[in-house]
Design a protein around this motif. Structure first.
Motif, PDB file in Angstrom:
ATOM      1  N   TRP A  47       0.830  -1.212   0.000  1.00  0.00           N
ATOM      2  CA  TRP A  47       0.000   0.000   0.000  1.00  0.00           C
ATOM      3  C   TRP A  47       0.863   1.261   0.000  1.00  0.00           C
ATOM      4  CZ3 TRP A  47      -4.369   1.242  -1.669  1.00  0.00           C
ATOM      5  CH2 TRP A  47      -5.012   2.413  -1.269  1.00  0.00           C
ATOM      6  N   ASN A  48       1.968   1.236   0.742  1.00  0.00           N
ATOM      7  CA  ASN A  48       2.892   2.383   0.719  1.00  0.00           C
ATOM      8  C   ASN A  48       3.495   2.577  -0.666  1.00  0.00           C
ATOM      9  OD1 ASN A  48       2.513   3.012   3.422  1.00  0.00           O
ATOM     10  ND2 ASN A  48       4.175   1.690   4.112  1.00  0.00           N
ATOM     11  N   LYS A  49       3.763   1.476  -1.362  1.00  0.00           N
ATOM     12  CA  LYS A  49       4.273   1.561  -2.733  1.00  0.00           C
ATOM     13  C   LYS A  49       3.235   2.184  -3.652  1.00  0.00           C
ATOM     14  CE  LYS A  49       7.153   0.622  -6.096  1.00  0.00           C
ATOM     15  NZ  LYS A  49       8.452   1.346  -6.243  1.00  0.00           N
ATOM     16  N   VAL A  50       1.962   1.798  -3.483  1.00  0.00           N
ATOM     17  CA  VAL A  50       0.883   2.368  -4.291  1.00  0.00           C
ATOM     18  C   VAL A  50       0.760   3.861  -4.037  1.00  0.00           C
ATOM     19  CG1 VAL A  50      -1.616   2.372  -4.643  1.00  0.00           C
ATOM     20  CG2 VAL A  50      -0.393   0.206  -4.459  1.00  0.00           C
ATOM     21  N   ILE A  51       0.821   4.263  -2.761  1.00  0.00           N
ATOM     22  CA  ILE A  51       0.678   5.673  -2.414  1.00  0.00           C
ATOM     23  C   ILE A  51       1.836   6.488  -2.986  1.00  0.00           C
ATOM     24  CG2 ILE A  51       0.776   7.293  -0.472  1.00  0.00           C
ATOM     25  CD1 ILE A  51      -0.874   5.360   1.138  1.00  0.00           C
ATOM     26  N   SER A  52       3.062   5.976  -2.884  1.00  0.00           N
ATOM     27  CA  SER A  52       4.206   6.711  -3.416  1.00  0.00           C
ATOM     28  C   SER A  52       4.128   6.839  -4.939  1.00  0.00           C
ATOM     29  CB  SER A  52       5.510   6.012  -3.011  1.00  0.00           C
ATOM     30  OG  SER A  52       5.566   4.699  -3.541  1.00  0.00           O
ATOM     31  N   THR A  53       3.653   5.786  -5.612  1.00  0.00           N
ATOM     32  CA  THR A  53       3.494   5.848  -7.070  1.00  0.00           C
ATOM     33  C   THR A  53       2.442   6.877  -7.461  1.00  0.00           C
ATOM     34  OG1 THR A  53       4.075   3.501  -7.221  1.00  0.00           O
ATOM     35  CG2 THR A  53       3.010   4.503  -9.140  1.00  0.00           C
ATOM     36  N   LEU A  54       1.311   6.876  -6.747  1.00  0.00           N
ATOM     37  CA  LEU A  54       0.263   7.857  -7.021  1.00  0.00           C
ATOM     38  C   LEU A  54       0.747   9.273  -6.741  1.00  0.00           C
ATOM     39  CD1 LEU A  54      -2.898   6.072  -5.579  1.00  0.00           C
ATOM     40  CD2 LEU A  54      -2.369   6.477  -7.977  1.00  0.00           C
ATOM     41  N   HIS A  55       1.526   9.439  -5.670  1.00  0.00           N
ATOM     42  CA  HIS A  55       2.045  10.761  -5.332  1.00  0.00           C
ATOM     43  C   HIS A  55       2.930  11.303  -6.457  1.00  0.00           C
ATOM     44  CE1 HIS A  55       3.892  14.031  -3.130  1.00  0.00           C
ATOM     45  NE2 HIS A  55       5.080  13.499  -3.356  1.00  0.00           N
ATOM     46  N   LYS A  56       3.805  10.471  -6.996  1.00  0.00           N
ATOM     47  CA  LYS A  56       4.680  10.909  -8.080  1.00  0.00           C
ATOM     48  C   LYS A  56       3.879  11.264  -9.334  1.00  0.00           C
ATOM     49  CE  LYS A  56       8.590   8.103  -6.470  1.00  0.00           C
ATOM     50  NZ  LYS A  56       9.453   6.917  -6.760  1.00  0.00           N
ATOM     51  N   GLU A  57       2.871  10.441  -9.638  1.00  0.00           N
ATOM     52  CA  GLU A  57       2.074  10.707 -10.840  1.00  0.00           C
ATOM     53  C   GLU A  57       1.237  11.964 -10.694  1.00  0.00           C
ATOM     54  OE1 GLU A  57      -1.076   8.389 -13.779  1.00  0.00           O
ATOM     55  OE2 GLU A  57       0.099   7.305 -12.289  1.00  0.00           O
ATOM     56  N   PHE A  58       0.580  12.128  -9.539  1.00  0.00           N
ATOM     57  CA  PHE A  58      -0.232  13.323  -9.328  1.00  0.00           C
ATOM     58  C   PHE A  58       0.638  14.574  -9.282  1.00  0.00           C
ATOM     59  CE2 PHE A  58      -3.665  10.658  -6.994  1.00  0.00           C
ATOM     60  CZ  PHE A  58      -4.087  10.179  -8.225  1.00  0.00           C
ATOM     61  N   LYS A  59       1.845  14.448  -8.743  1.00  0.00           N
ATOM     62  CA  LYS A  59       2.766  15.577  -8.707  1.00  0.00           C
ATOM     63  C   LYS A  59       3.143  16.005 -10.122  1.00  0.00           C
ATOM     64  CE  LYS A  59       5.225  18.330  -6.030  1.00  0.00           C
ATOM     65  NZ  LYS A  59       4.575  19.244  -5.073  1.00  0.00           N
ATOM     66  N   THR A  60       3.316  15.028 -11.015  1.00  0.00           N
ATOM     67  CA  THR A  60       3.620  15.341 -12.412  1.00  0.00           C
ATOM     68  C   THR A  60       2.434  16.018 -13.091  1.00  0.00           C
ATOM     69  OG1 THR A  60       5.061  13.397 -12.510  1.00  0.00           O
ATOM     70  CG2 THR A  60       4.372  14.359 -14.602  1.00  0.00           C
ATOM     71  N   LEU A  61       1.217  15.562 -12.800  1.00  0.00           N
ATOM     72  CA  LEU A  61       0.026  16.154 -13.406  1.00  0.00           C
ATOM     73  C   LEU A  61      -0.215  17.575 -12.916  1.00  0.00           C
ATOM     74  CD1 LEU A  61      -2.453  13.112 -13.289  1.00  0.00           C
ATOM     75  CD2 LEU A  61      -1.273  14.020 -15.281  1.00  0.00           C
ATOM     76  N   LEU A  62       0.051  17.819 -11.644  1.00  0.00           N
ATOM     77  CA  LEU A  62      -0.171  19.156 -11.090  1.00  0.00           C
ATOM     78  C   LEU A  62       0.871  20.155 -11.575  1.00  0.00           C
ATOM     79  CD1 LEU A  62      -1.127  18.251  -7.412  1.00  0.00           C
ATOM     80  CD2 LEU A  62      -2.620  19.241  -9.133  1.00  0.00           C
ATOM     81  N   GLY A  63       2.075  19.674 -11.897  1.00  0.00           N
ATOM     82  CA  GLY A  63       3.119  20.572 -12.375  1.00  0.00           C
ATOM     83  C   GLY A  63       3.827  21.291 -11.244  1.00  0.00           C
ATOM     84  N   GLU A  64       4.713  22.189 -11.633  1.00  0.00           N
ATOM     85  CA  GLU A  64       5.506  22.922 -10.641  1.00  0.00           C
ATOM     86  C   GLU A  64       4.681  23.919  -9.854  1.00  0.00           C
ATOM     87  OE1 GLU A  64       8.699  24.696 -12.753  1.00  0.00           O
ATOM     88  OE2 GLU A  64       9.679  22.795 -13.264  1.00  0.00           O
ATOM     89  N   ASN A  65       3.566  24.388 -10.425  1.00  0.00           N
ATOM     90  CA  ASN A  65       2.741  25.384  -9.739  1.00  0.00           C
ATOM     91  C   ASN A  65       1.792  24.778  -8.714  1.00  0.00           C
ATOM     92  OD1 ASN A  65       3.878  27.465 -11.306  1.00  0.00           O
ATOM     93  ND2 ASN A  65       2.399  27.107 -12.957  1.00  0.00           N
ATOM     94  N   GLY A  66       1.722  23.453  -8.655  1.00  0.00           N
ATOM     95  CA  GLY A  66       0.822  22.816  -7.701  1.00  0.00           C
ATOM     96  C   GLY A  66       1.260  23.029  -6.261  1.00  0.00           C
ATOM     97  N   LEU A  67       0.288  23.180  -5.383  1.00  0.00           N
ATOM     98  CA  LEU A  67       0.586  23.415  -3.977  1.00  0.00           C
ATOM     99  C   LEU A  67       1.154  22.152  -3.339  1.00  0.00           C
ATOM    100  CD1 LEU A  67      -2.614  25.416  -2.961  1.00  0.00           C
ATOM    101  CD2 LEU A  67      -0.362  26.346  -3.521  1.00  0.00           C
ATOM    102  N   ASN A  68       2.128  22.323  -2.458  1.00  0.00           N
ATOM    103  CA  ASN A  68       2.735  21.177  -1.779  1.00  0.00           C
ATOM    104  C   ASN A  68       1.703  20.475  -0.891  1.00  0.00           C
ATOM    105  OD1 ASN A  68       5.283  21.654  -2.882  1.00  0.00           O
ATOM    106  ND2 ASN A  68       5.845  23.079  -1.249  1.00  0.00           N
ATOM    107  N   GLY A  69       1.653  19.172  -0.991  1.00  0.00           N
ATOM    108  CA  GLY A  69       0.723  18.400  -0.180  1.00  0.00           C
ATOM    109  C   GLY A  69      -0.641  18.205  -0.796  1.00  0.00           C
ATOM    110  N   SER A  70      -0.909  18.878  -1.934  1.00  0.00           N
ATOM    111  CA  SER A  70      -2.237  18.740  -2.547  1.00  0.00           C
ATOM    112  C   SER A  70      -2.453  17.347  -3.135  1.00  0.00           C
ATOM    113  CB  SER A  70      -2.426  19.798  -3.638  1.00  0.00           C
ATOM    114  OG  SER A  70      -1.409  19.701  -4.610  1.00  0.00           O
ATOM    115  N   THR A  71      -1.356  16.635  -3.431  1.00  0.00           N
ATOM    116  CA  THR A  71      -1.509  15.278  -3.984  1.00  0.00           C
ATOM    117  C   THR A  71      -2.164  14.345  -2.977  1.00  0.00           C
ATOM    118  OG1 THR A  71       0.730  14.716  -3.251  1.00  0.00           O
ATOM    119  CG2 THR A  71       0.482  15.514  -5.503  1.00  0.00           C
ATOM    120  N   PHE A  72      -1.962  14.592  -1.681  1.00  0.00           N
ATOM    121  CA  PHE A  72      -2.520  13.693  -0.674  1.00  0.00           C
ATOM    122  C   PHE A  72      -4.039  13.820  -0.571  1.00  0.00           C
ATOM    123  CE2 PHE A  72       1.899  14.376   0.657  1.00  0.00           C
ATOM    124  CZ  PHE A  72       2.333  13.063   0.651  1.00  0.00           C
ATOM    125  N   ILE A  73      -4.589  14.961  -1.020  1.00  0.00           N
ATOM    126  CA  ILE A  73      -6.043  15.088  -1.084  1.00  0.00           C
ATOM    127  C   ILE A  73      -6.607  14.080  -2.070  1.00  0.00           C
ATOM    128  CG2 ILE A  73      -7.951  16.634  -1.669  1.00  0.00           C
ATOM    129  CD1 ILE A  73      -6.176  18.984  -0.869  1.00  0.00           C
TER     130      ILE A  73
END
Length: 225
Positions: A47-73
């Motif tokens: 499950w931690n592996k799934v969460i880290s993978t999702l975090h990296k992907e969502f971070k890429t989708l949000l881009g550099e302007n995305g707020l820190n921590g918004s991926t966890f929402i």
């Protein structure tokens, strides 16, 4: 005699006139936090592996302007939908994610918060989204109307997509299951194989639809920055 085919999805079980079917939505609060208090197991590591993978992907989708921590929402939304989808696969457990009252409760506040934040803080950017680049001046009024309508119906499409996909497989399994008592043993074996195949398909749909909901929410969020 069942008067309505969709009545099997209605929350009808109750204790003291209180609907108990929606309790399945809250069971995750009792089950999921246990993995954070126990010695790490293979399940928690996966499950931690799934969460880290999702975090990296969502971070890429949000881009550099995305707020820190918004991926966890969006990871939390993914987890909640995935849990409720899988809970609905068990017998006699109410599938809350097959109802618009559940899916709209997730989609509408997310979309509304994106719109309020975008129009207040990035007004020019939001206006620029209404007219795609390279649109001829003659078509600009029509494009503004089309883009506005497509933007307004986004929470509805998110909610209906999730609810329709979840209710379709359950409805098909219910219809096939109701024909069981009238079948012979040879056809019954084929029915069991079909039901198992549908159950595997519904497990895949449960994961895919929660992932689609979270990714589309992330994409809608990235447009307002």
């Amino acid at each position: 005699m069942m008067t309505n085919l969709f009545s099997v999805f209605d929350p009808t079980s109750s204790i003291f006139n209180l609907s108990m079917n929606w309790v399945s939505t809250m069971l995750g609060m009792l089950i999921l936090p246990m993995m954070f208090w126990l010695i790490p197991t293979r399940t928690s590591l996966i499950w931690n592996k799934v969460i880290s993978t999702l975090h990296k992907e969502f971070k890429t989708l949000l881009g550099e302007n995305g707020l820190n921590g918004s991926t966890f929402i969006f990871i939390s939304v993914f987890t909640m939908i995935l849990f409720n989808n899988f809970m609905g696969l068990f017998p006699y457990i109410f599938t809350s994610s097959s109802h618009l009252s559940f899916t709209l409760t997730l989609a509408l506040p997310l979309w509304m918060s994106f719109m309020i934040y975008g129009w207040i803080n990035h007004t020019q950017h939001m206006f620029a989204h209404l007219v795609p680049q390279g649109t001829p001046p003659v078509l600009m009024p029509f494009m503004v109307c089309i883009e506005t309508i497509s933007n307004v119906i986004r929470p509805g499409t998110l909610a209906v997509r999730l609810a329709a996909n979840m209710i379709a497989g359950h409805l098909l399994m219910t219809l096939l299951g109701n024909t069981g008592p009238s079948l012979t043993y040879s056809i019954m074996s084929l029915l069991l194989i079909t039901q198992i195949a549908l159950l595997v398909l519904e497990s895949a749909v449960a994961m895919i639809q929660s992932y689609v909901f979270a990714v589309l929410s992330t994409l809608y969020s990235s447009e307002v920055n």
